[in-house]
Write a protein that holds these residues in place. Structure first.
Motif, PDB file in Angstrom:
ATOM      1  N   THR A 198      -5.164  -1.605  -7.070  1.00 45.65           N
ATOM      2  CA  THR A 198      -5.280  -2.754  -6.524  1.00 45.65           C
ATOM      3  C   THR A 198      -5.421  -4.054  -7.576  1.00 45.65           C
ATOM      4  N   VAL A 237      -4.671   7.201  -3.029  1.00 42.58           N
ATOM      5  CA  VAL A 237      -3.990   6.041  -2.717  1.00 42.58           C
ATOM      6  C   VAL A 237      -3.704   5.435  -3.986  1.00 42.58           C
ATOM      7  N   PRO A 260       7.226   1.439   0.676  1.00 44.76           N
ATOM      8  CA  PRO A 260       5.941   1.339   0.897  1.00 44.76           C
ATOM      9  C   PRO A 260       5.223   1.872   2.005  1.00 44.76           C
ATOM     10  N   ASP A 261       4.080   2.145   2.158  1.00 42.89           N
ATOM     11  CA  ASP A 261       3.428   2.436   3.661  1.00 42.89           C
ATOM     12  C   ASP A 261       3.182   1.338   4.430  1.00 42.89           C
ATOM     13  N   GLU A 262       2.753   0.365   3.728  1.00 46.12           N
ATOM     14  CA  GLU A 262       2.402  -1.171   4.139  1.00 46.12           C
ATOM     15  C   GLU A 262       2.612  -2.188   3.253  1.00 46.12           C
ATOM     16  N   GLY A 263       2.805  -3.486   3.680  1.00 45.26           N
ATOM     17  CA  GLY A 263       3.263  -4.542   2.994  1.00 45.26           C
ATOM     18  C   GLY A 263       4.434  -4.914   3.152  1.00 45.26           C
ATOM     19  N   ASN A 265      -1.568   2.537  -4.478  1.00 50.72           N
ATOM     20  CA  ASN A 265      -1.352   1.297  -4.117  1.00 50.72           C
ATOM     21  C   ASN A 265      -2.062   0.748  -3.043  1.00 50.72           C
ATOM     22  N   HIS A 266      -3.209  -0.254  -3.050  1.00 47.13           N
ATOM     23  CA  HIS A 266      -3.980  -0.545  -2.003  1.00 47.13           C
ATOM     24  C   HIS A 266      -4.032  -2.108  -1.961  1.00 47.13           C
ATOM     25  N   ASP A 267      -2.937  -2.730  -0.852  1.00 46.69           N
ATOM     26  CA  ASP A 267      -3.264  -4.069  -0.663  1.00 46.69           C
ATOM     27  C   ASP A 267      -2.775  -5.102  -1.995  1.00 46.69           C
ATOM     28  N   THR A 288       0.764  -1.121   0.074  1.00 51.27           N
ATOM     29  CA  THR A 288       0.046   0.047  -0.001  1.00 51.27           C
ATOM     30  C   THR A 288       0.718   1.240  -0.007  1.00 51.27           C
ATOM     31  N   LYS A 289       0.616   2.112  -0.944  1.00 52.43           N
ATOM     32  CA  LYS A 289       1.382   3.405  -0.961  1.00 52.43           C
ATOM     33  C   LYS A 289       0.331   4.657  -1.024  1.00 52.43           C
ATOM     34  N   ARG A 290       0.446   5.576  -0.106  1.00 50.98           N
ATOM     35  CA  ARG A 290      -0.497   6.676  -0.342  1.00 50.98           C
ATOM     36  C   ARG A 290       0.247   7.917  -0.480  1.00 50.98           C
TER      37      ARG A 290
END
Length: 527
Positions: A210, A14, A52-55, A16-18, A7-9
């Motif tokens: 996504t 957003v 990335p913010d998440e992942g 990229n999401h999940d 995920t990248k904001r």
């Protein structure tokens, strides 16, 4: 390689999401999606350009974290960008070694390694050649060689076939098969779905940031891929309904332009170019890049001063008018290089909407001072964003923040909004997805029906054949042959572009080149 939950904001969006992707070692893995779907952001994360913010990212079973491209390169990941990053005034070897001098030195050791890699993967690269002497396909192979030289075992290729003719695409795919055979992995980003199905072992489809599908090439079609990407069936550029009138809109006569080589020699870049485009006509010019198409466009736009010849627009000689006067006279311009000639990357979208048209409504209130109407420009930018589906959180963001395809849609929307008499379109759909491509085709068709004349330069041969009323082939600065869009195939057109023969081509009336001289003489036999 596994990317899980990426995920990248960014402010207001957003990207990229999940996202989940699994790439098998020793395969070509295609990544497809609309412009703004998040492909470029995802690859920048994988290449260490953005965190990335998440992942998580796992390479060969080990979880990794890349802070810089150097971290990615150290783990065997290399990236070949859509826009070549080469120094024309340096040799192949100097370009390869630049920034990697510590690996094999800068002399014999480096040369030996370059030759080993070139031979091992069928790249056919000569170390001592100046880059400015290389064609587009050789430059593409050089970019691949650069990342292999740095030890890459996974290559990210961003739109690698965008500027190649069919024969060069086939050669590139042969190179990719050589890479696979040696156990290397390729992540292949492309909007050309037919090519994706030809070369890919696995395909991941991204939509609106996504993952929406992971499919096998033998279980899908271009139509089904397009539906996964944009949700609907898309039309082809094919149109045979003629709207050509007998009114001459652009007439170019005996245009000459020369250039000085580094060794002091003079060569002809444009050699007696003559053609006419009528109202309601699309004239397509086919040619391998570097054969004078860019210089022809710049001469017609007034960006270059030719050595001789005339340019007439709607009955008026504009040969000595500046670019601004030509624009105000009714010429729209979609440039070949959107970054260098189409946009102010650090400026907001509404300023880019005004670029090249500051003296025209709605950007200007007119009058002797030509006062800018910023409120009207902002409002019209919002209209263009809506009408051309420019994916952006707002018109205040900079042009640099948009994906390449959305940048292109902004430019096309800007130029078409001024209802030009003549549109000079150099690669108008380069880097855009299939949905945006179809929309741009429709805009050109509609305007053509209303009398727009179009000079179309494109590396997409299906686009050239489908949109053009008349086709000319450009080779070494000359228009060497004419083709009938209704009968010629992309393969035949591609052969003609490289100086070979075709049964559906006729020698052009404005001059010919060796091997395309006539059908009866010695040169004709060589065809």
């Amino acid at each position: 390689m596994e990317l899980h939950g990426i995920t990248k904001r960014f402010p207001g969006v957003v990207a990229n999401h999940d996202i989940d992707i699994t790439v098998r070692r020793g395969t070509v893995h295609a990544l497809v999606g609309e412009n703004g779907a998040g492909k470029s952001t995802l690859m920048k994360i994988l290449y260490g350009m953005q965190p990335p913010d998440e992942g998580t990212i796992t390479v060969d079973g080990e979880k990794v974290s890349f802070r810089t491209p150097a971290d990615a390169i150290a783990r065997g990941i290399g990236m070949v960008h859509q826009h070549f990053m080469l120094a024309d005034n340096l040799t192949v070897q100097e370009n390869v070694v630049l920034g990697a001098e510590k690996l094999y030195g800068i002399g014999g050791g480096a040369r030996k390694k370059i030759m080993e890699l070139s031979d091992a993967y069928g790249l056919a690269i000569r170390p001592d050649v100046l880059v400015e002497e290389l064609g587009v396909a050789d430059r593409q192979r050089l970019e691949i060689l650069k990342v292999l030289y740095r030890g890459a075992r996974t290559l990210i290729l961003d739109e690698p076939t965008a500027v190649l003719v069919p024969q060069e695409v086939d050669a590139l795919f042969d190179n990719l098969r050589e890479l696979k055979a040696e156990g290397l992995t390729v992540i292949f980003i492309s909007h050309k779905l037919g090519e994706v199905l030809t070369v890919a072992d696995d395909i991941t489809v991204i939509r609106r940031g996504t993952t929406v599908a992971a499919v096998q090439p033998d279980e899908t079609t271009p139509k089904q891929l397009a539906e996964l990407m944009v949700g609907s069936e898309l039309p082809s550029p094919e149109t045979r309904e003629s709207t050509v009138t007998d009114v001459e809109m652009l007439k170019v006569e005996d245009l000459h332009l020369s250039a000085t080589d580094p060794d002091g020699g003079v060569r002809a870049v444009l050699d007696g170019i003559t053609f006419t485009i009528h109202k309601g006509e699309v004239l397509g010019v086919a040619g391998v890049e570097g054969n004078g198409q860019a210089e022809l466009v710049e001469a017609v736009m007034g960006l270059r001063d030719p050595d001789g010849g005339t340019v007439t627009l709607d009955g008026e000689d504009i040969s000595h008018r500046p670019t601004r006067a030509r624009r105000e006279g009714g010429i729209g311009y979609i440039p070949e290089d959107r970054h260098r000639h189409g946009l102010l990357l650090a400026s907001p979208l509404w300023e880019n909407r005004m670029l090249g048209h500051v003296t025209e409504a709605p950007n200007s209130k007119g009058g002797p001072l030509g006062v800018l109407d910023i409120a009207a420009a902002r409002k019209d930018t919002e209209r263009i964003v809506t009408d051309y589906d420019v994916r952006t959180p707002g018109i205040e963001v900079t042009a640099a923040s948009l994906s390449g395809g959305n940048q292109q849609k902004l430019i096309v929307g800007r130029e078409m909004s001024h209802h030009p008499k003549l549109l000079i379109a150099a690669h108008p759909t380069r880097g855009v997805d299939v949905g945006a491509q179809a929309q741009i085709w429709d805009q050109i068709r509609e305007a053509r029906h209303e009398g727009l004349a179009v000079l179309l330069i494109s590396a997409d041969l299906d686009e050239l054949i489908g949109l053009s009323d008349t086709l000319r082939v450009m080779y070494r600065g000359r228009l060497v042959a004419d083709a009938d869009p209704a009968t010629i195939t992309p393969e035949e057109l591609g052969s003609a572009m490289t100086g070979a023969a075709s049964g559906h081509l006729e020698a052009s009336g404005s001059g010919s080149a060796t091997g395309v001289e006539d059908e009866t003489g010695e040169e004709g036999d060589q065809r």
